[in-house]
Scaffold this active site. Structure first.
Site, mmCIF file in Angstrom:
data_model
loop_
_atom_site.group_PDB
_atom_site.id
_atom_site.type_symbol
_atom_site.label_atom_id
_atom_site.label_comp_id
_atom_site.label_asym_id
_atom_site.label_seq_id
_atom_site.Cartn_x
_atom_site.Cartn_y
_atom_site.Cartn_z
ATOM 1 N N ARG A 177 22.318 -7.537 7.907
ATOM 2 C CA ARG A 177 21.674 -8.596 8.685
ATOM 3 C C ARG A 177 20.262 -8.235 9.146
ATOM 4 O O ARG A 177 19.816 -8.683 10.203
ATOM 5 C CB ARG A 177 22.541 -8.979 9.890
ATOM 6 C CG ARG A 177 23.906 -9.552 9.517
ATOM 7 C CD ARG A 177 23.788 -10.810 8.663
ATOM 8 N NE ARG A 177 25.088 -11.286 8.263
ATOM 9 C CZ ARG A 177 25.689 -10.958 7.115
ATOM 10 N NH1 ARG A 177 25.078 -10.181 6.237
ATOM 11 N NH2 ARG A 177 26.885 -11.415 6.832
ATOM 12 N N CYS A 226 27.236 -17.492 13.052
ATOM 13 C CA CYS A 226 27.751 -16.432 13.931
ATOM 14 C C CYS A 226 26.680 -16.048 14.945
ATOM 15 O O CYS A 226 25.538 -15.767 14.585
ATOM 16 C CB CYS A 226 28.164 -15.210 13.118
ATOM 17 S SG CYS A 226 29.692 -15.470 12.184
#
Length: 302
Positions: A177, A226
């Site tokens: 990420r 998320c």
């Protein structure tokens, strides 16, 4: 409005850029929150250098707004100008098993354009919202697929140097990420190496993954995906669920009953509502599991 030099604004039009004063970021973010900010739409890449140089000369900070699907901006007026890249008419070009994609292009649509050329390997990303550039910046991933390993090179505008460079992919460029691009690098185009695969096979895989998403994610509600990263070896959603926090509400923000790591804007939430709910999640997870959560959503503060 923080950009008040009308002569500079007029020059932009000639370079291939358009000034949009006082736009509400809530209209450009998937969470539907965010206060007013000036924007500049870059229609031609050649406009980047003089626009960025002009902002710097005037002491005006700038940022980059892509698809707005992974950002959480504050409600107050923003003290910077946001640049947006306009999507080109021809967003994907092919050379054998390689695809060159405009970073302003929508990620899911680009995956399917590649699929129609019998090129796969990105199926897991088809349901990830946002632009290709945002996916690169965050090394987007889903269902065991990340975009980073597919990258062979990225064309980047280095704002600090005022020049464009084609950067070849190297080990460590993409991690979980995140990527190693400089904060003021503007990603323009990516070259991906894909896999030959029949379109029907790709389509069946995409349909299967989309069905899983429909069952496990609140796709019809406003969210940013998320909200927190998964700590190594752990599932943030599972921890929040085990703490019985699904359905917890602060103002108009709610922890999704479908996926506990999603905060949804169900009742006209403000950014403050979301921040408060995030703080509550962090505190409960730290107390219950001894784990400090790291945000996956990018918070834009003044």
């Amino acid at each position: 409005m923080i950009l008040t030099d009308l002569e500079f604004v007029k020059q932009m039009e000639g370079w291939g850029a358009s000034f949009l004063p006082g736009r509400m970021l809530s209209e450009y973010t998937s969470l539907g929150v965010g206060g007013p900010a000036d924007m500049i739409v870059i229609r031609r890449v050649e406009a980047l250098e003089p626009v960025v140089a002009g902002l710097r000369e005037r002491g005006i900070e700038w940022g980059l707004l892509g698809g707005g699907t992974n950002v959480l901006p504050v409600e107050e007026a923003h003290g910077k100008v946001y640049l947006r890249l306009a999507t080109g008419a021809a967003s994907v070009a092919f050379d054998g098993i390689e695809a060159r994609i405009n970073t302003a292009a929508e990620l899911g649509r680009s995956v399917m354009e590649c699929a129609m050329k019998n090129l796969g390997g990105m199926e897991g990303l088809v349901g990830v919202p946002g632009t290709v550039g945002g996916a690169l910046r965050m090394n987007a991933g889903a269902y065991g697929t990340e975009i980073g390993p597919l990258v062979r090179s990225v064309k980047v505008f280095h704002a600090a140097a005022g020049k464009i460079e084609e950067m070849v992919a190297e080990p460590g460029r993409f991690r979980y990420r995140k990527s190693s691009f400089a904060p003021d690098d503007i990603l323009l185009e990516v070259r991906l190496q894909l896999q030959e695969r029949p379109f029907r096979e790709i389509l069946d895989h995409v349909k299967s993954l989309n069905e899983r998403r429909r069952k496990s994610q609140p796709l019809k509600e406003k969210s940013a995906g998320c909200i927190f990263k998964n700590p190594p070896g752990l599932s943030t959603g599972k921890m929040i669920d085990e703490l019985g926090m699904k359905g917890t509400r602060v103002g108009g923000a709610v922890i999704s009953e479908r996926h506990a790591n999603f905060i949804v804007n169900r009742f006209e939430a403000t950014a403050t509502d979301i921040f408060r709910l995030m703080d509550e999640i962090r505190e409960r997870v730290l107390k219950g599991y001894g784990v400090t959560l790291e945000e996956e959503v990018i918070v834009w503060k003044n």
